[in-house]
Design an enzyme around this catalytic site. Structure first.
Site, mmCIF file in Angstrom:
data_model
loop_
_atom_site.group_PDB
_atom_site.id
_atom_site.type_symbol
_atom_site.label_atom_id
_atom_site.label_comp_id
_atom_site.label_asym_id
_atom_site.label_seq_id
_atom_site.Cartn_x
_atom_site.Cartn_y
_atom_site.Cartn_z
ATOM 1 C CE LYS A 1 -3.316 2.208 3.036
ATOM 2 N NZ LYS A 1 -4.291 1.932 4.335
ATOM 3 C CD GLU B 1 -1.464 -4.741 11.740
ATOM 4 O OE1 GLU B 1 -2.211 -4.741 10.566
ATOM 5 O OE2 GLU B 1 -0.306 -5.068 11.730
ATOM 6 C CE LYS C 1 5.837 -1.622 10.198
ATOM 7 N NZ LYS C 1 5.297 -0.682 9.369
HETATM 8 O O1 F6P Z 1 3.422 -3.360 9.709
HETATM 9 C C1 F6P Z 1 1.956 -3.216 9.526
HETATM 10 C C2 F6P Z 1 1.616 -3.002 8.248
HETATM 11 O O2 F6P Z 1 1.314 -1.497 8.096
HETATM 12 C C3 F6P Z 1 -0.046 -3.835 7.989
HETATM 13 O O3 F6P Z 1 -0.861 -3.165 8.530
HETATM 14 C C4 F6P Z 1 0.281 -3.902 6.487
HETATM 15 O O4 F6P Z 1 -0.884 -4.751 6.141
HETATM 16 C C5 F6P Z 1 1.637 -4.250 6.328
HETATM 17 O O5 F6P Z 1 2.281 -3.510 7.125
HETATM 18 C C6 F6P Z 1 2.128 -3.832 5.130
HETATM 19 O O6 F6P Z 1 2.034 -2.880 4.458
HETATM 20 P P1 F6P Z 1 2.226 -2.284 2.997
HETATM 21 O O7 F6P Z 1 1.077 -2.833 2.435
HETATM 22 O O8 F6P Z 1 2.059 -0.729 3.001
HETATM 23 O O9 F6P Z 1 3.511 -2.638 2.713
#
Ligand code: F6P
Length: 531
Positions: free
Chosen positions: A195, A339, A499
């Site tokens: 995302k 989560e 992270k």
């Molecule tokens: O680390 C948590 C998170 O933000 C999740 O909620 C999400 O599904 C995952 O990381 C992956 O995020 P992205 O699709 O932005 O790579």
């Protein structure tokens, strides 16, 4: 309300669930809810009519109805991130949903149409790799960008007639290496699913896949597509806009399977079956939105969850699909539930007055039976269990095995509830020829305390539509539990600290930063691992 529920639980906790059935011959029907061709049996719990009514009052008092409408209509209910929560818009394709004065649905429909035409091009070989039609698709993503499509592709294997789909998520180089090793680089399509397009694991794996492909394919970017809200970051990676499938910030990662994150699933099963998957979820949405709470499957599932986790204080929940193809459902639900509802601060900034959501775990039956069910039956901790079972499998030629599967599933919930008393255990030992002290000693080990609660979800067959209904059911369950707990189920600040610290540790492992500021244990581990 919590006090009344806890008092009622304390007053009834030692009674036998089995006795509830003798006291009320209509219990099995009364404590079952049917919707969208599925049936949820919640009668094998210690919830009686009083508890049920208190729980329903709790849902009313928490404002579940108003919050539900706020979600469906596009209000910014994800308050800590200032976002609407509209994954339901990805599967209710008619009509309009207004966010900030603009209808979001034309863009949703347009993206779905683009995905469909891309999927058809790939499946028919019109869009191909350097070596010919794509035989394999590798989805590189993590969390919500991995668990949903990976779970769904496994679940719908009998419907998969497109390229084979594989999933790489872990930053561990073993993962990307093992997945790519048997594939042909010039016939592999890579989907970079993120995302944000910044997640470090995904970016590292995408880079590794590009390098792997570059050994054979002159321009690997021609065999890449991106699934991301960050179009410009995907472009910077070399993926042109016509192969970037975006989605809005009102789709949370763990709720994103219904849109572009589901592209690997669409490639595997085809656009038509993907639409059936969406329609199944939309049916569950309509039921959730309209049914009175007492006959509302997601609400009932949530209330049973609240009773066990927050009222009875049972801290874990086992999800036990008697459906091998749902093997990844527990992992998927771990993210969806933990989560979403693993939070200790309420929406108003105060501390939660009760426990947060439970620990979710599980394995498919009957495998679990030969592993951890020992603890479920005879351990000192009580774990509420949630069974899932289809009336029919996809293997008519092996009908007897499906009957065995059903028999095992029903046997487990019965055994958990019924148990086996000491007298019964003694009789069993006597029938085996034991007597005296040895009989007593052996009998004690064969006692099952019973009275352990479970729910059973039954459905006809695991089709695309049924899978859509099951996932939407759990999404709404999580939503209702979150509203009752008073938390924001749509943010995930708890993943951030680790992270951030990982980013400080990497240069220490490289030797370009000084670990002096770290605690003694971390310094010692760093020193050892640096070798
Ligand atoms: O680390 C948590 C998170 O933000 C999740 O909620 C999400 O599904 C995952 O990381 C992956 O995020 P992205 O699709 O932005 O790579």
């Amino acid at each position: 309300m919590w006090d009344r529920l806890k008092a009622h639980h304390a007053a009834t906790r030692d009674r036998a669930i089995l006795d509830l059935f003798s006291a009320d011959p209509g219990r099995a029907a009364e404590f079952a809810v049917e919707a969208c061709g599925m049936r949820l049996d919640w009668s094998k719990t210690n919830i009686d009519a009083t508890a049920r009514d208190l729980l329903l009052d709790l849902a009313e008092a928490a404002g579940v109805g108003a919050r539900r409408e706020a979600m469906f209509s596009g209000a910014r209910i994800n308050e800590t991130e200032g976002r609407a929560v509209l994954h339901t818009a990805l599967r209710n394709l008619d009509g309009s949903v207004i966010v900030d004065g603009a209808d979001v649905m034309p863009a949703v429909r347009e993206t779905l149409a683009r995905m469909e035409s891309f999927a058809e091009d790939v499946r028919r070989g019109r869009f191909a790799g350097a070596g010919g039609a794509f035989t394999d698709v590798v989805n590189i993503g993590i969390g919500g960008s991995d668990l949903g499509p990976a779970m769904a592709c496994a679940a719908l294997a009998p419907y998969a007639d497109g390229p084979r789909c594989h999933f790489v998520s872990n930053v561990d180089p073993a993962h990307v290496s093992d997945v790519l090793a048997p594939l042909d680089p010039d016939r592999t399509l890579v989907l970079v699913a993120s995302k944000t397009f910044t997640t470090v694991e995904t970016m590292a794996n995408a880079g590794a896949a590009r390098d792997w492909m570059a050994r054979v394919v002159a321009d690997p970017a021609t065999q890449f597509a991106a699934i991301s809200s960050a179009t410009e970051k995907a472009a910077a990676f070399g993926i042109p806009a016509d192969r970037v499938f975006g989605f809005a910030d009102w789709v949370g990662g763990r709720y994103s399977l219904w849109g572009p994150i589901g592209l690997s699933l669409m490639l595997a099963i085809g656009p038509e079956r993907f639409r059936a998957f969406l329609s199944g979820a939309a049916e569950m949405d309509a039921h959730f939105r309209a049914a009175p709470f007492g006959a509302n499957m997601p609400v009932i599932l949530a209330l049973a969850g609240i009773w066990h986790a927050q009222v009875a204080g049972l801290c874990s929940r086992a999800v036990l699909p008697y459906d091998q193809r749902l093997a990844r459902l527990p992992a998927y639900l771990q993210q969806l539930e933990m989560e979403s509802n693993g939070k200790r601060v309420a929406m108003d900034g105060g501390d939660l007055p009760v426990e947060s959501g439970p620990i979710v775990w599980g394995e498919p039956g009957t495998n679990g039976q030969h592993a951890f069910y020992q603890l479920l039956h005879q351990g000192t901790r009580v774990v509420p269990c949630e069974f899932l079972i289809a009336r029919h499998g996809h293997e008519p030629q092996l009908a007897r095995q499906h009957r065995m599967l059903i028999a095992n599933c029903l046997a487990q919930s019965e055994a958990l509830m019924r148990g086996r008393g000491l007298d019964e255990a003694r009789a069993l030992m006597a029938a085996r020829g034991l007597s005296g002290a040895e009989l007593e000693r052996q009998a004690r080990h064969r006692v099952f305390p019973g009275n352990r609660p479970s729910l059973t979800l039954t459905y006809d067959r695991l089709t695309p539509g049924v899978l859509g209904r099951i996932i939407a059911l759990y999404e709404h369950r999580v939503f209702v539990e979150g509203v009752i707990l008073g938390i924001n189920s749509f943010d995930q600040w708890g993943v951030e600290l680790g992270k951030e610290l990982a980013l400080t540790l990497e240069p220490m492992l490289e030797g370009t930063a000084d670990p002096a500021g770290k605690d003694g244990s971390t310094r010692a581990l760093l020193a050892w691992l640096k070798g």
